[in-house]
Design a protein around this motif. Structure first.
Motif, short mmCIF file in Angstrom:
data_model
loop_
_atom_site.label_atom_id
_atom_site.label_comp_id
_atom_site.label_asym_id
_atom_site.label_seq_id
_atom_site.Cartn_x
_atom_site.Cartn_y
_atom_site.Cartn_z
N PRO A 40 -6.36 0.14 -11.46
CA PRO A 40 -5.71 -1.17 -11.35
C PRO A 40 -4.96 -1.35 -10.03
CG PRO A 40 -5.38 -0.29 -13.55
CD PRO A 40 -6.00 0.82 -12.73
N LEU A 41 -4.36 -0.29 -9.52
CA LEU A 41 -3.69 -0.34 -8.22
C LEU A 41 -4.70 -0.58 -7.11
CD1 LEU A 41 -1.31 0.11 -6.26
CD2 LEU A 41 -1.69 2.58 -6.52
N PHE A 42 -5.80 0.13 -7.15
CA PHE A 42 -6.87 -0.03 -6.17
C PHE A 42 -7.37 -1.47 -6.16
CE2 PHE A 42 -11.13 0.14 -4.50
CZ PHE A 42 -11.14 1.18 -3.57
N GLN A 43 -7.63 -2.01 -7.33
CA GLN A 43 -8.14 -3.38 -7.44
C GLN A 43 -7.09 -4.40 -6.99
OE1 GLN A 43 -9.47 -3.35 -11.53
NE2 GLN A 43 -11.45 -2.50 -10.96
N TYR A 44 -5.83 -4.12 -7.27
CA TYR A 44 -4.75 -5.00 -6.83
C TYR A 44 -4.70 -5.07 -5.30
CZ TYR A 44 -0.04 -6.98 -6.46
OH TYR A 44 1.04 -7.77 -6.16
N ILE A 45 -4.80 -3.93 -4.66
CA ILE A 45 -4.78 -3.90 -3.19
C ILE A 45 -6.01 -4.61 -2.63
CG2 ILE A 45 -4.88 -2.39 -1.16
CD1 ILE A 45 -3.11 -0.41 -2.77
N ARG A 46 -7.17 -4.40 -3.26
CA ARG A 46 -8.38 -5.10 -2.83
C ARG A 46 -8.20 -6.61 -2.93
NH1 ARG A 46 -12.51 -4.91 -7.00
NH2 ARG A 46 -11.09 -6.50 -7.73
N ILE A 103 6.84 -1.73 8.98
CA ILE A 103 6.92 -1.50 7.54
C ILE A 103 6.85 0.02 7.32
CG2 ILE A 103 5.85 -1.92 5.29
CD1 ILE A 103 4.60 -4.48 6.56
N THR A 104 7.90 0.58 6.78
CA THR A 104 7.95 2.03 6.63
C THR A 104 7.86 2.50 5.18
OG1 THR A 104 10.36 1.96 6.71
CG2 THR A 104 9.20 2.36 8.80
N SER A 105 8.05 1.61 4.23
CA SER A 105 7.93 2.00 2.82
C SER A 105 6.50 2.45 2.52
CB SER A 105 8.28 0.84 1.90
OG SER A 105 9.60 0.44 2.09
N PHE A 106 6.38 3.56 1.83
CA PHE A 106 5.09 4.11 1.41
C PHE A 106 4.20 4.53 2.57
CE2 PHE A 106 6.51 1.48 -2.12
CZ PHE A 106 6.41 2.37 -3.17
N ASN A 163 3.78 -0.73 -9.46
CA ASN A 163 5.09 -1.07 -10.02
C ASN A 163 5.75 -2.08 -9.09
OD1 ASN A 163 6.23 0.41 -7.85
ND2 ASN A 163 6.23 2.29 -9.05
N GLU A 164 6.96 -2.47 -9.40
CA GLU A 164 7.65 -3.50 -8.61
C GLU A 164 7.81 -3.10 -7.15
OE1 GLU A 164 11.23 -5.21 -10.21
OE2 GLU A 164 10.44 -5.11 -12.25
N SER A 165 8.13 -1.85 -6.91
CA SER A 165 8.34 -1.37 -5.56
C SER A 165 7.05 -1.41 -4.74
CB SER A 165 8.90 0.05 -5.61
OG SER A 165 9.13 0.53 -4.33
N THR A 166 5.95 -0.93 -5.32
CA THR A 166 4.69 -0.98 -4.59
C THR A 166 4.22 -2.42 -4.40
OG1 THR A 166 3.36 -0.67 -6.60
CG2 THR A 166 3.91 1.30 -5.35
N MET A 167 4.40 -3.24 -5.42
CA MET A 167 3.99 -4.64 -5.29
C MET A 167 4.78 -5.35 -4.20
SD MET A 167 3.20 -5.45 -9.33
CE MET A 167 3.63 -7.13 -9.23
N ALA A 168 6.06 -5.04 -4.05
CA ALA A 168 6.88 -5.66 -3.00
C ALA A 168 6.40 -5.24 -1.62
CB ALA A 168 8.35 -5.29 -3.20
N THR A 169 6.08 -3.96 -1.44
CA THR A 169 5.59 -3.49 -0.14
C THR A 169 4.20 -4.07 0.15
OG1 THR A 169 6.89 -1.47 -0.26
CG2 THR A 169 4.99 -1.44 1.22
N ILE A 170 3.34 -4.09 -0.86
CA ILE A 170 2.01 -4.67 -0.67
C ILE A 170 2.12 -6.14 -0.26
CG2 ILE A 170 -0.11 -5.35 -1.90
CD1 ILE A 170 0.26 -2.63 -3.48
N GLN A 171 3.03 -6.87 -0.89
CA GLN A 171 3.22 -8.28 -0.52
C GLN A 171 3.77 -8.41 0.90
OE1 GLN A 171 2.13 -10.97 -2.38
NE2 GLN A 171 2.47 -11.95 -0.40
N GLN A 172 4.62 -7.50 1.30
CA GLN A 172 5.14 -7.51 2.67
C GLN A 172 4.00 -7.32 3.67
OE1 GLN A 172 8.06 -4.42 3.33
NE2 GLN A 172 8.73 -5.29 5.27
#
Length: 137
Positions: free
Chosen positions: A12-18, A91-94, A119-128
């Motif tokens: 699900p994380l992989f697909q979300y990033i895609r 962007i330095t998170s993750f 999770n919320e933290s990864t989703m926030a960085t991905i959105q950034q």
């Protein structure tokens, strides 16, 4: 067309990033390599497979005995404009550009963001990251 059919825990994380890559204006393409999607900045580059801007890749295992445990969203430094490169570098998170050594390293080939769970933290960085990409795609 772009679905990776593996049902790993982190799929699900992989697909979300895609999906977020597409939202950001990138063109994902299954790379005919196990566990990898290539990313292109425009349709012309996708069509002739030139200038890949990045990839989304499972990491942690290539064997069926152990599932991968990371998703790496990586951007090729040489394929990015100076402005886009600078903003992604900020962007330095993750971030984990190298396996050994510092988290961020401007001398490596890629800027890498490595995620373990959605999770919320990864989703926030991905959105950034998406917000930065939208400025340049």
């Amino acid at each position: 067309m772009y679905d990776i059919t593996n049902e790993f825990k982190i799929t699900p994380l992989f697909q979300y990033i895609r999906d977020k890559s597409k939202e950001a204006g990138l063109y994902p393409n299954y790379a005919n390599r196990k566990q990898v999607i290539e990313l292109f900045i425009n349709h012309e580059h996708l069509e002739d497979r030139s200038i890949r801007v990045g990839i989304i890749q499972y990491e942690g295992s290539n064997t069926p005995q152990k599932e991968p445990n990371l998703v790496n969203w990586r951007f090729e430094r040489q394929a990015l404009s100076k402005e886009l490169l600078k903003e992604l570098e900020s962007i330095t998170s993750f971030r984990k550009d190298t396996t050994l050594g510092p988290q961020t390293n401007p001398k490596t080939q890629s800027i890498s963001f490595k995620f373990e769970e959605l999770n919320e933290s990864t989703m926030a960085t991905i959105q950034q990251i998406v917000d930065v990409l939208l400025k340049y795609t």
